[in-house]
Design a protein around this motif. Structure first.
Motif, PDB file in Angstrom:
ATOM      1  N   GLU A  17      -1.596  -4.176   9.704  1.00 14.20           N
ATOM      2  CA  GLU A  17      -0.834  -5.340  10.008  1.00 14.20           C
ATOM      3  C   GLU A  17      -1.529  -5.838  11.337  1.00 14.20           C
ATOM      4  O   GLU A  17      -1.350  -5.452  12.491  1.00 14.20           O
ATOM      5  CB  GLU A  17       0.677  -4.814  10.224  1.00 14.20           C
ATOM      6  CG  GLU A  17       1.335  -4.700   9.013  1.00 14.20           C
ATOM      7  CD  GLU A  17       1.902  -5.692   8.340  1.00 14.20           C
ATOM      8  OE1 GLU A  17       1.426  -6.824   8.871  1.00 14.20           O
ATOM      9  OE2 GLU A  17       2.274  -5.472   7.143  1.00 14.20           O
ATOM     10  N   ALA A  18      -1.853  -7.249  11.048  1.00 15.34           N
ATOM     11  CA  ALA A  18      -2.550  -7.768  12.147  1.00 15.34           C
ATOM     12  C   ALA A  18      -1.452  -8.296  13.492  1.00 15.34           C
ATOM     13  O   ALA A  18      -1.678  -8.366  14.766  1.00 15.34           O
ATOM     14  CB  ALA A  18      -2.990  -9.333  11.801  1.00 15.34           C
ATOM     15  N   ASN A  47      -5.063 -10.277   1.833  1.00 18.26           N
ATOM     16  CA  ASN A  47      -3.970 -10.441   2.687  1.00 18.26           C
ATOM     17  C   ASN A  47      -4.336 -10.962   3.807  1.00 18.26           C
ATOM     18  O   ASN A  47      -4.817 -10.100   4.469  1.00 18.26           O
ATOM     19  CB  ASN A  47      -3.617  -8.904   2.600  1.00 18.26           C
ATOM     20  CG  ASN A  47      -2.057  -8.930   2.957  1.00 18.26           C
ATOM     21  OD1 ASN A  47      -1.771  -9.772   3.916  1.00 18.26           O
ATOM     22  ND2 ASN A  47      -1.104  -8.121   2.444  1.00 18.26           N
ATOM     23  N   ALA A  48      -3.795 -12.068   4.160  1.00 25.38           N
ATOM     24  CA  ALA A  48      -3.874 -12.745   5.419  1.00 25.38           C
ATOM     25  C   ALA A  48      -3.443 -12.215   6.626  1.00 25.38           C
ATOM     26  O   ALA A  48      -3.626 -12.463   7.573  1.00 25.38           O
ATOM     27  CB  ALA A  48      -3.681 -14.257   5.222  1.00 25.38           C
ATOM     28  N   ARG A 113      -9.527 -15.066  -6.854  1.00 28.13           N
ATOM     29  CA  ARG A 113      -9.096 -16.267  -6.036  1.00 28.13           C
ATOM     30  C   ARG A 113     -10.025 -16.298  -4.729  1.00 28.13           C
ATOM     31  O   ARG A 113      -9.939 -17.486  -4.070  1.00 28.13           O
ATOM     32  CB  ARG A 113      -7.635 -16.017  -5.573  1.00 28.13           C
ATOM     33  CG  ARG A 113      -6.524 -16.281  -6.614  1.00 28.13           C
ATOM     34  CD  ARG A 113      -5.215 -15.713  -6.307  1.00 28.13           C
ATOM     35  NE  ARG A 113      -4.146 -16.008  -7.391  1.00 28.13           N
ATOM     36  CZ  ARG A 113      -3.186 -15.557  -7.642  1.00 28.13           C
ATOM     37  NH1 ARG A 113      -2.495 -14.684  -6.473  1.00 28.13           N
ATOM     38  NH2 ARG A 113      -2.292 -15.755  -8.504  1.00 28.13           N
ATOM     39  N   MET A 114     -10.613 -15.245  -4.134  1.00 30.04           N
ATOM     40  CA  MET A 114     -11.587 -15.343  -2.895  1.00 30.04           C
ATOM     41  C   MET A 114     -12.910 -15.684  -3.619  1.00 30.04           C
ATOM     42  O   MET A 114     -13.824 -16.070  -2.792  1.00 30.04           O
ATOM     43  CB  MET A 114     -11.342 -14.286  -2.324  1.00 30.04           C
ATOM     44  CG  MET A 114     -10.183 -14.113  -1.721  1.00 30.04           C
ATOM     45  SD  MET A 114     -10.153 -12.651  -0.288  1.00 30.04           S
ATOM     46  CE  MET A 114     -11.194 -13.088   0.753  1.00 30.04           C
ATOM     47  N   THR A 115     -13.228 -15.028  -4.742  1.00 34.01           N
ATOM     48  CA  THR A 115     -14.710 -15.159  -5.140  1.00 34.01           C
ATOM     49  C   THR A 115     -14.967 -16.077  -6.545  1.00 34.01           C
ATOM     50  O   THR A 115     -16.131 -16.375  -6.678  1.00 34.01           O
ATOM     51  CB  THR A 115     -15.076 -13.808  -5.789  1.00 34.01           C
ATOM     52  OG1 THR A 115     -14.379 -13.328  -6.600  1.00 34.01           O
ATOM     53  CG2 THR A 115     -14.835 -12.791  -4.590  1.00 34.01           C
ATOM     54  N   GLY A 116     -14.022 -16.465  -7.158  1.00 35.16           N
ATOM     55  CA  GLY A 116     -14.173 -17.147  -8.132  1.00 35.16           C
ATOM     56  C   GLY A 116     -14.687 -16.528  -9.587  1.00 35.16           C
ATOM     57  O   GLY A 116     -15.222 -16.665 -10.497  1.00 35.16           O
ATOM     58  N   ARG A 117     -15.025 -15.046  -9.349  1.00 36.06           N
ATOM     59  CA  ARG A 117     -15.175 -14.091 -10.372  1.00 36.06           C
ATOM     60  C   ARG A 117     -14.432 -13.088 -10.481  1.00 36.06           C
ATOM     61  O   ARG A 117     -13.882 -12.216 -10.045  1.00 36.06           O
ATOM     62  CB  ARG A 117     -16.543 -13.403  -9.871  1.00 36.06           C
ATOM     63  CG  ARG A 117     -17.462 -12.431 -10.751  1.00 36.06           C
ATOM     64  CD  ARG A 117     -18.686 -12.258 -10.069  1.00 36.06           C
ATOM     65  NE  ARG A 117     -19.603 -11.440 -10.775  1.00 36.06           N
ATOM     66  CZ  ARG A 117     -19.552  -9.980 -10.641  1.00 36.06           C
ATOM     67  NH1 ARG A 117     -18.872  -9.496  -9.524  1.00 36.06           N
ATOM     68  NH2 ARG A 117     -20.263  -9.185 -11.387  1.00 36.06           N
ATOM     69  N   ARG A 118     -13.937 -13.301 -11.942  1.00 34.27           N
ATOM     70  CA  ARG A 118     -12.869 -12.188 -12.306  1.00 34.27           C
ATOM     71  C   ARG A 118     -13.536 -11.288 -13.512  1.00 34.27           C
ATOM     72  O   ARG A 118     -14.072 -11.980 -14.487  1.00 34.27           O
ATOM     73  CB  ARG A 118     -11.312 -13.060 -12.877  1.00 34.27           C
ATOM     74  CG  ARG A 118     -10.319 -12.213 -13.484  1.00 34.27           C
ATOM     75  CD  ARG A 118      -9.220 -12.566 -13.711  1.00 34.27           C
ATOM     76  NE  ARG A 118      -8.295 -11.763 -14.264  1.00 34.27           N
ATOM     77  CZ  ARG A 118      -6.926 -12.304 -14.468  1.00 34.27           C
ATOM     78  NH1 ARG A 118      -6.641 -13.417 -14.513  1.00 34.27           N
ATOM     79  NH2 ARG A 118      -5.967 -11.058 -14.788  1.00 34.27           N
ATOM     80  N   LEU A 119     -13.285 -10.065 -13.389  1.00 32.83           N
ATOM     81  CA  LEU A 119     -13.832  -9.138 -14.122  1.00 32.83           C
ATOM     82  C   LEU A 119     -12.775  -8.536 -15.021  1.00 32.83           C
ATOM     83  O   LEU A 119     -11.794  -8.505 -14.414  1.00 32.83           O
ATOM     84  CB  LEU A 119     -14.666  -8.094 -13.419  1.00 32.83           C
ATOM     85  CG  LEU A 119     -15.707  -8.336 -12.756  1.00 32.83           C
ATOM     86  CD1 LEU A 119     -16.452  -7.122 -12.042  1.00 32.83           C
ATOM     87  CD2 LEU A 119     -17.005  -9.266 -13.566  1.00 32.83           C
TER      88      LEU A 119
END
Length: 298
Positions: A17-18, A47-48, A113-119
């Protein structure tokens, strides 16, 4: 093969946790202070609210002297394996050989959602298998020539190997389904599930899948360490449920996992300093003594 004979590795599973960063680092320091062996940190780069896991592991390693550190488990889709190999080797060198690699296929939608690449699930496992070869290829500085890899998911035309880690970094996989379990048996050094998530197949069948795959690959199943993350646990004066009771009940409960199912690494979650202290000061020495007695190594 109920007990694989590995020395116990006992530690914690902390939440990065930041907003409470110093408390997180403090939990790692407490893990070392009470005599435990390892701190592990979940890795969810999407997770931001979380600190970056590898930055945190480096910071913890610098603030401790003997504690081993590991991601639990690394989100492969967001960590390119050729770069990850050098990150891991660097951390291992800087810490004096205290880094181990926990690795997973990742959570598809947040990673996409971060890479645009879904496997697909199957593609993710294929990519994970390629990544294991790349990691070990980068670390193998004695191999002839540069590292080259031409796979379905990763392409490395030519890269220099290295640096050499300070010790042979173990790769443990977070695996639950048959295909991942078989990959663990073929190529990994360890199995790193969370107890609550082991459903179907169960523990015994999962171990059998790992062992059979290891044997088919020409490996000794005893090479593969069995780790376990533990949640929904706690100490209380009287026993309520599995790992919910006094320290002596914890010793009995964990001993059964060692002797009946071959686990030798246990990491407690919950981020509770009192639980960590009791685990380290009361449970750990008693459990080590019981395991040694059962094995006849006292």
């Amino acid at each position: 093969m109920p007990d694989y004979g590995h020395d116990l590795v006992l530690g914690t599973f902390v939440t990065p946790e930041a907003g409470v960063a110093e408390e997180v680092v403090g939990l790692a320091g407490l893990t070392e202070e009470v005599g435990l062996d390892m701190v592990t940190v979940q890795d969810h780069p999407y997770n931001a609210a979380f600190l970056d896991t590898y930055t945190l592991l480096t910071w913890i390693a610098a603030r401790t002297s003997r504690l081993r550190v590991s991601a639990n488990v690394t989100s492969l889709p967001l960590r390119p394996p050729a770069v990850l190999a050098r990150v891991a080797a660097s951390l291992d060198i800087l810490s004096g050989g205290r880094f181990e690699m926990g690795l997973g296929a990742g959570v598809p939608i947040p990673a996409a959602r971060m890479t645009g690449r879904r496997l697909s699930a199957g593609e993710s496992i294929d990519a994970l298998e390629e990544a294991i070869d790349i990691l070990r290829g980068v670390w193998d500085v004695d191999a002839d020539g540069p590292l080259r890899h031409q796979g379905e998911h990763y392409e490395i035309p030519q890269m220099k190997r290295g640096p050499r880690p300070a010790h042979d970094i173990a790769i443990s996989l977070g695996a639950y389904k048959p295909r991942m379990l078989r990959l663990t048996g073929r190529k990994a050094d360890g199995w790193l599930p969370t107890l609550d998530y082991i459903k179907e197949p169960g523990i015994a069948e999962s171990n059998r899948l790992i062992d059979d795959a290891a044997t088919e690959a020409g490996r000794d199943p005893r090479q593969i360490r069995r780790h376990l993350n533990l949640f929904n646990i706690g100490f209380s004066p009287v026993g309520k449920a599995f790992l919910q009771g006094p320290p002596e009940q914890w010793v009995d409960d964990l001993l059964s996992l060692v002797l009946e199912h071959g686990f030798s690494g246990f990491y407690i979650g919950g981020d509770d300093p009192d639980m960590i202290r009791t685990f380290g000061e009361e449970v750990a020495p008693a459990l080590r003594a019981e395991v040694a007695r059962e094995r006849g190594t006292t």
